[in-house]
Design a protein around this motif. Structure first.
Motif, PDB file in Angstrom:
ATOM      1  N   HIS A  47       0.806  -1.217   0.000  1.00 13.01           N
ATOM      2  CA  HIS A  47       0.000   0.000   0.000  1.00 13.01           C
ATOM      3  C   HIS A  47       0.844   1.273   0.000  1.00 13.01           C
ATOM      4  O   HIS A  47       0.713   2.125   0.877  1.00 13.01           O
ATOM      5  N   VAL A  48       1.681   1.411  -1.009  1.00 17.09           N
ATOM      6  CA  VAL A  48       2.540   2.590  -1.167  1.00 17.09           C
ATOM      7  C   VAL A  48       1.689   3.744  -1.704  1.00 17.09           C
ATOM      8  O   VAL A  48       0.994   3.586  -2.716  1.00 17.09           O
ATOM      9  N   PRO A  49       1.743   4.919  -1.071  1.00 19.80           N
ATOM     10  CA  PRO A  49       0.990   6.069  -1.583  1.00 19.80           C
ATOM     11  C   PRO A  49       1.482   6.505  -2.965  1.00 19.80           C
ATOM     12  O   PRO A  49       2.681   6.453  -3.269  1.00 19.80           O
ATOM     13  N   ALA A  50       0.543   6.969  -3.792  1.00 19.03           N
ATOM     14  CA  ALA A  50       0.867   7.421  -5.143  1.00 19.03           C
ATOM     15  C   ALA A  50       1.924   8.520  -5.129  1.00 19.03           C
ATOM     16  O   ALA A  50       2.797   8.559  -6.003  1.00 19.03           O
ATOM     17  N   GLU A  51       1.883   9.404  -4.136  1.00 21.99           N
ATOM     18  CA  GLU A  51       2.865  10.506  -4.082  1.00 21.99           C
ATOM     19  C   GLU A  51       4.291   9.962  -3.948  1.00 21.99           C
ATOM     20  O   GLU A  51       5.233  10.530  -4.508  1.00 21.99           O
ATOM     21  N   ASP A  52       4.457   8.846  -3.245  1.00 18.54           N
ATOM     22  CA  ASP A  52       5.788   8.250  -3.101  1.00 18.54           C
ATOM     23  C   ASP A  52       6.238   7.590  -4.405  1.00 18.54           C
ATOM     24  O   ASP A  52       7.422   7.603  -4.742  1.00 18.54           O
TER      25      ASP A  52
ATOM     26  N   SER B 131     -12.896   5.915  10.677  1.00 15.84           N
ATOM     27  CA  SER B 131     -12.542   7.027  11.565  1.00 15.84           C
ATOM     28  C   SER B 131     -11.544   7.994  10.928  1.00 15.84           C
ATOM     29  O   SER B 131     -11.340   9.093  11.420  1.00 15.84           O
ATOM     30  N   GLY B 132     -10.910   7.571   9.831  1.00 17.34           N
ATOM     31  CA  GLY B 132      -9.891   8.417   9.205  1.00 17.34           C
ATOM     32  C   GLY B 132      -8.511   8.256   9.819  1.00 17.34           C
ATOM     33  O   GLY B 132      -7.549   8.903   9.390  1.00 17.34           O
ATOM     34  N   ARG B 133      -8.398   7.406  10.831  1.00 11.20           N
ATOM     35  CA  ARG B 133      -7.113   7.177  11.497  1.00 11.20           C
ATOM     36  C   ARG B 133      -6.097   6.598  10.510  1.00 11.20           C
ATOM     37  O   ARG B 133      -6.413   5.765   9.683  1.00 11.20           O
ATOM     38  N   VAL B 134      -4.864   7.088  10.607  1.00 14.56           N
ATOM     39  CA  VAL B 134      -3.768   6.541   9.812  1.00 14.56           C
ATOM     40  C   VAL B 134      -2.657   6.157  10.779  1.00 14.56           C
ATOM     41  O   VAL B 134      -2.041   7.027  11.407  1.00 14.56           O
ATOM     42  N   ASP B 135      -2.445   4.851  10.923  1.00 14.45           N
ATOM     43  CA  ASP B 135      -1.338   4.393  11.773  1.00 14.45           C
ATOM     44  C   ASP B 135      -0.027   4.817  11.137  1.00 14.45           C
ATOM     45  O   ASP B 135       0.091   4.931   9.916  1.00 14.45           O
ATOM     46  N   ARG B 136       0.980   5.021  11.968  1.00 21.36           N
ATOM     47  CA  ARG B 136       2.297   5.383  11.450  1.00 21.36           C
ATOM     48  C   ARG B 136       2.882   4.185  10.704  1.00 21.36           C
ATOM     49  O   ARG B 136       2.834   3.057  11.179  1.00 21.36           O
ATOM     50  N   TYR B 137       3.399   4.466   9.507  1.00 17.35           N
ATOM     51  CA  TYR B 137       4.068   3.417   8.745  1.00 17.35           C
ATOM     52  C   TYR B 137       5.139   4.029   7.863  1.00 17.35           C
ATOM     53  O   TYR B 137       5.087   5.211   7.526  1.00 17.35           O
ATOM     54  N   ASP B 138       6.118   3.208   7.540  1.00 20.12           N
ATOM     55  CA  ASP B 138       7.211   3.632   6.672  1.00 20.12           C
ATOM     56  C   ASP B 138       7.079   2.999   5.296  1.00 20.12           C
ATOM     57  O   ASP B 138       6.697   1.837   5.170  1.00 20.12           O
ATOM     58  N   VAL B 139       7.411   3.775   4.296  1.00 19.54           N
ATOM     59  CA  VAL B 139       7.602   3.261   2.949  1.00 19.54           C
ATOM     60  C   VAL B 139       9.102   3.021   2.840  1.00 19.54           C
ATOM     61  O   VAL B 139       9.900   3.935   3.092  1.00 19.54           O
ATOM     62  N   LEU B 140       9.488   1.800   2.520  1.00 20.08           N
ATOM     63  CA  LEU B 140      10.902   1.431   2.476  1.00 20.08           C
ATOM     64  C   LEU B 140      11.405   1.352   1.042  1.00 20.08           C
ATOM     65  O   LEU B 140      10.741   0.799   0.171  1.00 20.08           O
TER      66      LEU B 140
END
Length: 153
Positions: free
Chosen positions: A90-95, A125-134
């Motif tokens: 689930h890598v964001p498009a911006e990345d 809820s709109g919550r976004v857990d912290r995650y890293d794109v590696l």
């Protein structure tokens, strides 16, 4: 060329530029299982960000993950390819856009697992857990490319 032809040409320029830009954008080839709903939502996220997407539904993604070089333990539910890189999970498009713009010497990007709130894994809820794109380098080593959600410390 008369004045009318010149004006019509100017009016058409933005449309021509948009078509040329879309034609120049690389296609994201997404390999996913046919029954995964979050993968379909991630595809929609990419399309909303302007990517052309080609989807391949497969029962077994392991051969693709192995071929492109996704490191053991860094996998997720879908594997994509674009511009000579793999995009795992689930890598964001911006990345992805940043990756294609910067063109690092690497195999690709990965978001291991399925973090809540990442593209395709949104929660009511709109919550976004912290995650890293590696970023996965040519030797298979990882480094943080981007951090999303949580407090981003």
């Amino acid at each position: 060329m008369n004045r009318r032809q010149a004006l019509l040409g100017l009016v058409a320029l933005p449309a021509v530029a948009q078509i040329a830009s879309a034609a120049a954008a690389p296609v994201v080839v997404v390999n996913k299982t046919p029954t995964c709903g979050c993968c379909g939502l991630w595809v929609k996220h990419l399309q909303a960000a302007g990517f052309a997407v080609q989807v391949h539904d497969l029962e077994n993604l392991s051969p693709i993950k192995e071929r492109v070089g996704v490191p053991f333990g860094m996998g997720s539910c879908h594997t994509a390819e674009v511009g000579g890189y793999f995009i795992e999970g689930h890598v964001p498009a911006e990345d992805i856009k940043r990756l294609l713009n910067e063109k690092p010497a690497a195999k690709g990007l990965t978001v291991p697992g399925m973090p809540a709130g990442s593209p395709g894994m949104e929660v009511p809820s709109g919550r976004v857990d912290r995650y890293d794109v590696l970023l996965v380098d040519k030797e298979g080593k990882t480094s943080v490319f981007a951090t999303h959600g949580g407090d981003k410390k």
